[in-house]
Design an enzyme around this catalytic site. Sequence first.
Site, PDB file in Angstrom:
ATOM      1  N   SER A  19      21.928 -35.293   5.178  1.00 19.72           N
ATOM      2  CA  SER A  19      23.085 -34.981   4.319  1.00 19.72           C
ATOM      3  C   SER A  19      23.502 -36.169   3.461  1.00 19.72           C
ATOM      4  CB  SER A  19      24.269 -34.505   5.171  1.00 19.72           C
ATOM      5  OG  SER A  19      24.672 -35.523   6.064  1.00 19.72           O
ATOM      6  N   SER A 143      14.232 -47.087  12.531  1.00 20.23           N
ATOM      7  CA  SER A 143      14.857 -48.172  13.294  1.00 20.23           C
ATOM      8  C   SER A 143      15.662 -49.019  12.322  1.00 20.23           C
ATOM      9  CB  SER A 143      13.750 -48.959  14.011  1.00 20.23           C
ATOM     10  OG  SER A 143      14.250 -50.094  14.641  1.00 20.23           O
ATOM     11  N   TYR A 157      24.712 -52.124  17.836  1.00 23.26           N
ATOM     12  CA  TYR A 157      23.866 -51.363  16.898  1.00 23.26           C
ATOM     13  C   TYR A 157      22.409 -51.809  17.056  1.00 23.26           C
ATOM     14  CZ  TYR A 157      21.741 -49.929  12.456  1.00 23.26           C
ATOM     15  OH  TYR A 157      20.909 -49.403  11.507  1.00 23.26           O
ATOM     16  N   LYS A 161      18.893 -49.939  18.275  1.00 25.94           N
ATOM     17  CA  LYS A 161      17.632 -49.902  17.508  1.00 25.94           C
ATOM     18  C   LYS A 161      16.494 -50.606  18.263  1.00 25.94           C
ATOM     19  CE  LYS A 161      19.076 -47.576  13.901  1.00 25.94           C
ATOM     20  NZ  LYS A 161      18.583 -46.226  13.629  1.00 25.94           N
TER      21      LYS A 161
HETATM   22  N1  LIG Z   1      21.520 -48.319   5.131  1.00 26.87           N
HETATM   23  C1  LIG Z   1      21.054 -49.368   5.774  1.00 26.87           C
HETATM   24  O1  LIG Z   1      21.292 -50.546   5.414  1.00 26.87           O
HETATM   25  C2  LIG Z   1      20.160 -49.166   6.968  1.00 26.87           C
HETATM   26  C3  LIG Z   1      19.390 -50.263   7.418  1.00 26.87           C
HETATM   27  C4  LIG Z   1      18.588 -50.093   8.521  1.00 26.87           C
HETATM   28  C5  LIG Z   1      18.518 -48.880   9.171  1.00 26.87           C
HETATM   29  N2  LIG Z   1      19.277 -47.836   8.724  1.00 26.87           N
HETATM   30  C6  LIG Z   1      19.185 -46.565   9.464  1.00 26.87           C
HETATM   31  O2  LIG Z   1      18.875 -45.518   8.557  1.00 26.87           O
HETATM   32  C7  LIG Z   1      19.364 -44.285   9.086  1.00 26.87           C
HETATM   33  C8  LIG Z   1      20.097 -43.525   7.989  1.00 26.87           C
HETATM   34  O3  LIG Z   1      21.242 -44.256   7.614  1.00 26.87           O
HETATM   35  P1  LIG Z   1      21.833 -44.286   6.132  1.00 26.87           P
HETATM   36  O4  LIG Z   1      21.912 -45.709   5.727  1.00 26.87           O
HETATM   37  O5  LIG Z   1      21.123 -43.332   5.274  1.00 26.87           O
HETATM   38  O6  LIG Z   1      23.346 -43.832   6.448  1.00 26.87           O
HETATM   39  P2  LIG Z   1      24.219 -42.593   5.939  1.00 26.87           P
HETATM   40  O7  LIG Z   1      24.145 -42.456   4.458  1.00 26.87           O
HETATM   41  O8  LIG Z   1      25.559 -42.815   6.563  1.00 26.87           O
HETATM   42  O9  LIG Z   1      23.514 -41.334   6.605  1.00 26.87           O
HETATM   43  C9  LIG Z   1      23.563 -41.117   7.990  1.00 26.87           C
HETATM   44  C10 LIG Z   1      23.101 -39.704   8.275  1.00 26.87           C
HETATM   45  O10 LIG Z   1      23.082 -39.513   9.705  1.00 26.87           O
HETATM   46  C11 LIG Z   1      23.678 -38.258   9.988  1.00 26.87           C
HETATM   47  N3  LIG Z   1      24.249 -38.261  11.329  1.00 26.87           N
HETATM   48  C12 LIG Z   1      25.082 -39.152  11.898  1.00 26.87           C
HETATM   49  N4  LIG Z   1      25.416 -38.759  13.135  1.00 26.87           N
HETATM   50  C13 LIG Z   1      24.758 -37.588  13.358  1.00 26.87           C
HETATM   51  C14 LIG Z   1      24.691 -36.682  14.436  1.00 26.87           C
HETATM   52  N5  LIG Z   1      25.407 -36.870  15.569  1.00 26.87           N
HETATM   53  N6  LIG Z   1      23.899 -35.591  14.327  1.00 26.87           N
HETATM   54  C15 LIG Z   1      23.193 -35.360  13.190  1.00 26.87           C
HETATM   55  N7  LIG Z   1      23.235 -36.183  12.115  1.00 26.87           N
HETATM   56  C16 LIG Z   1      24.005 -37.269  12.208  1.00 26.87           C
HETATM   57  C17 LIG Z   1      24.738 -38.069   8.900  1.00 26.87           C
HETATM   58  O11 LIG Z   1      24.968 -36.677   8.671  1.00 26.87           O
HETATM   59  P3  LIG Z   1      26.252 -35.837   9.136  1.00 26.87           P
HETATM   60  O12 LIG Z   1      27.428 -36.776   9.171  1.00 26.87           O
HETATM   61  O13 LIG Z   1      26.362 -34.768   8.088  1.00 26.87           O
HETATM   62  O14 LIG Z   1      25.866 -35.297  10.463  1.00 26.87           O
HETATM   63  C18 LIG Z   1      24.019 -38.648   7.687  1.00 26.87           C
HETATM   64  O15 LIG Z   1      23.238 -37.659   7.067  1.00 26.87           O
HETATM   65  C19 LIG Z   1      20.221 -44.642  10.306  1.00 26.87           C
HETATM   66  O16 LIG Z   1      19.482 -44.425  11.487  1.00 26.87           O
HETATM   67  C20 LIG Z   1      20.499 -46.117  10.108  1.00 26.87           C
HETATM   68  O17 LIG Z   1      20.746 -46.784  11.312  1.00 26.87           O
HETATM   69  C21 LIG Z   1      20.092 -47.942   7.636  1.00 26.87           C
END
Ligand SMILES: NC(=O)c1ccc[n+]([C@@H]2O[C@H](COP(=O)([O-])OP(=O)(O)OC[C@H]3O[C@@H](n4cnc5c(N)ncnc54)[C@H](OP(=O)(O)O)[C@@H]3O)[C@@H](O)[C@H]2O)c1
Length: 285
Positions: A19, A143, A157, A161
């Site tokens: 989403s 991760s 966090y 990971k």
């Molecule tokens: N952005 C960064 O800097 C970064 C760096 C390293 C790793 N990551 C990893 O990348 C992944 C995606 O993060 P993002 O940066 O794209 O963040 P984001 O824009 O906040 O997206 C997070 C997504 O996870 C979903 N989510 C959260 N809790 C959930 C649950 N209980 N059940 C189902 N869906 C859930 C949310 O959807 P709903 O709220 O609609 O459920 C949303 O679609 C994460 O695992 C994060 O740890 C991100």
Amino acid sequence: MKNDGPDTGGKAILVTGASSGIGRATAIQLAAAGHTVFAAARRLDRLTELARTTPGTVIPVRLDVRDPESVRAAVATVAETCPDGLDVLVNNAGYALIGPAETLSTEGVRAQFETNVIGLLDVTRAFLPQMRARRSGRIVNISSLLGAITVPGSGIYGGSKHAVEALSDALRMELKQFGVEVVVVQPSFASTDIDVTQHMASGGGAIAEYAPLERQLTAYLDEQMQKAVSGEVVAACVVHASTTARPKARYVTPQREAVTLGLLTALPTRLTDALKLRLVRGAAA
Ligand SMILES: NC(=O)c1ccc[n+]([C@@H]2O[C@H](COP(=O)([O-])OP(=O)(O)OC[C@H]3O[C@@H](n4cnc5c(N)ncnc54)[C@H](OP(=O)(O)O)[C@@H]3O)[C@@H](O)[C@H]2O)c1
């Protein structure tokens, strides 16, 4: 990125956390490449809008990875379109609880692990039986660089990971006999909806002695987020990991961060502790 196989399209792929951010961008890119994408998350309105506006096949799936009933329902939804199950599962749903470990509530820590680790495991186990029966499939786990290195404030966090990393390594070896592959993607900072300073902005400050470190961490994280790549850049790596014929076990994205990661894991711990503390303090100076 090295081209180690063509993307022939036509796979059934479920992306959790579709989403927003990385998951959403991944769903869009996979659909554009001709795959059938099951876009899963809790906010169904966003997924419906995504399906409506994205060229290709995007099927919204309501999913809360922390709710076993919701996970079962997601498997049933996929089975309606793909009775043989998924070709690829992208475990991307997650969020970041960042702050000095002593300042974080047990409830918050538990919720972090329930989403990022137990949720990921439960979704994986729900879709695995069909992959195992078919003797094919791929699981791509998102991760973080913080799953391989630790900085002050990343204990919880990053701990979640690190757990994803260990789980993925074990699964990769356990599932090899069934023809199911397991791939890890380690993104660096990406500008998405992720809020890495939320705890320190709202719940932080409860222990006054941590206030200076919280200020430094917030400044450091803000600085990193300003230099962050887009979610689309990370998504391109996730798409590659999901569809290439011969995937590596692990991808760092953006690729340039592999050097930093290599250095920080090769140097003695006392030295990297000092380097990291200097980096964090320097951001607030
Ligand atoms: N952005 C960064 O800097 C970064 C760096 C390293 C790793 N990551 C990893 O990348 C992944 C995606 O993060 P993002 O940066 O794209 O963040 P984001 O824009 O906040 O997206 C997070 C997504 O996870 C979903 N989510 C959260 N809790 C959930 C649950 N209980 N059940 C189902 N869906 C859930 C949310 O959807 P709903 O709220 O609609 O459920 C949303 O679609 C994460 O695992 C994060 O740890 C991100």
